[in-house]
Design a protein around this motif. Structure first.
Motif, short mmCIF file in Angstrom:
data_model
loop_
_atom_site.label_atom_id
_atom_site.label_comp_id
_atom_site.label_asym_id
_atom_site.label_seq_id
_atom_site.Cartn_x
_atom_site.Cartn_y
_atom_site.Cartn_z
N ASP A 162 0.87 -1.16 0.00
CA ASP A 162 0.00 0.00 0.00
C ASP A 162 0.92 1.23 0.00
O ASP A 162 2.08 1.14 0.40
CB ASP A 162 -0.86 -0.05 1.27
CG ASP A 162 -1.59 1.24 1.53
OD1 ASP A 162 -2.31 1.69 0.61
OD2 ASP A 162 -1.43 1.82 2.63
N ASP B 214 -0.10 5.14 0.76
CA ASP B 214 -0.33 6.18 1.78
C ASP B 214 -0.37 5.57 3.19
O ASP B 214 -1.07 4.59 3.43
CB ASP B 214 -1.67 6.90 1.51
CG ASP B 214 -1.59 7.75 0.24
OD1 ASP B 214 -0.48 8.10 -0.18
OD2 ASP B 214 -2.67 8.05 -0.32
N ASP C 239 -1.40 -0.65 5.95
CA ASP C 239 -1.75 -0.13 7.28
C ASP C 239 -3.25 -0.17 7.56
O ASP C 239 -3.67 0.20 8.64
CB ASP C 239 -1.29 1.33 7.41
CG ASP C 239 -2.14 2.25 6.53
OD1 ASP C 239 -2.06 2.11 5.30
OD2 ASP C 239 -2.92 3.06 7.08
MG LIG Z 1 -2.75 3.17 3.58
#
Ligand SMILES: [Mg+2]
Length: 239
Positions: A10, A12, A191
């Motif tokens: 991922d 961001d 995250d």
């Molecule tokens: Mg993320």
């Protein structure tokens, strides 16, 4: 021990430090546009209200309640309302201007999450590296270019390109197809428990949950880490 050949990251909040980069941009915009004169007490308040409202808007975007155009066209108005700013006093194009400047300037910021380069340097010759992101097509490659992350990755799979958003299986299917990866040799690192972890798990892909704030949860994850550098130990002898 299971081994992996393909790593999907991922972007961001996992590699690119969205919080730090957005914070810097918003504080700068507050001063440049002198937003105090519309009743927003200080730059930190402006930033905090933006973070709060933006998180809600992204949650709505992720469940399909709003689209990206709504988010972009209304984000700063919603933030100003939540910050009790005097919108009537603002020049007509201020909100449009702020949105355009935010998108452009934030995506050119360079901060990455601690340990990102260390992990990627370790991984670059051992694995095929790709990105899977729900972020906007036109800004994600700019972020990767300016931050120096771009050199490590082969494919950037965005939800817009794939026609599906994480956690939908469609985007994982697209990623497998367009990278030539095998799902049983692939690992998703992210995250977000829902989009990255549950999405990958439901698709049959192993996952590493990057959980820097050590949030409690009851999801089953292949591996959980609180610092990116812990990935190196996990991947050692799994490549
Ligand atoms: Mg993320």
């Amino acid at each position: 021990m299971k081994s992996y050949k393909y790593l999907f990251f991922d972007l961001d909040h996992t590699l690119w430090d969205w919080d730090a980069n957005a914070s810097e941009t918003l504080i700068d915009l507050y001063h440049r546009y002198d937003l105090g004169k519309y009743g927003i007490v200080d730059a930190v308040t402006f930033r905090d209200v933006f973070f709060c409202e933006n998180t809600k808007l992204w949650a709505d975007l992720e469940i399909g309640k709003i689209d990206k155009f709504f988010l972009r066209n209304n984000r700063f108005r919603i933030v100003m309302e939540a910050a009790d700013a005097n919108i009537k006093k603002m020049p007509e194009d201020l909100l449009v201007d702020l949105n355009a400047k935010f998108l452009k300037e934030c995506s050119q910021k360079e901060k990455v999450i601690d340990g990102a380069f260390e992990v990627l340097d370790y991984c670059k010759d051992k694995f095929d590296l790709h990105i899977i992101t729900n972020g906007f097509e036109e800004v994600q490659s700019i972020k990767m270019q300016y931050s120096g992350l771009g050199q490590y990755f082969d494919k950037i799979i965005t939800s817009e390109k794939a026609g599906h958003k994480k956690p939908s299986a469609g985007i994982y299917q697209y990623a497998i197809k367009h990278t030539g990866a095998a799902v049983e040799e692939s690992l998703m690192i992210g995250d977000n428990l829902m989009t990255d972890i549950k999405g990958a798990r439901d698709f049959g892909m192993d996952q590493v949950y990057y959980n820097p704030t050590k949030n409690n949860h009851s999801e089953q994850v292949t591996k959980e880490i609180s610092q990116l550098a812990q990935l190196i130990e996990f991947l050692d002898r799994r490549g």
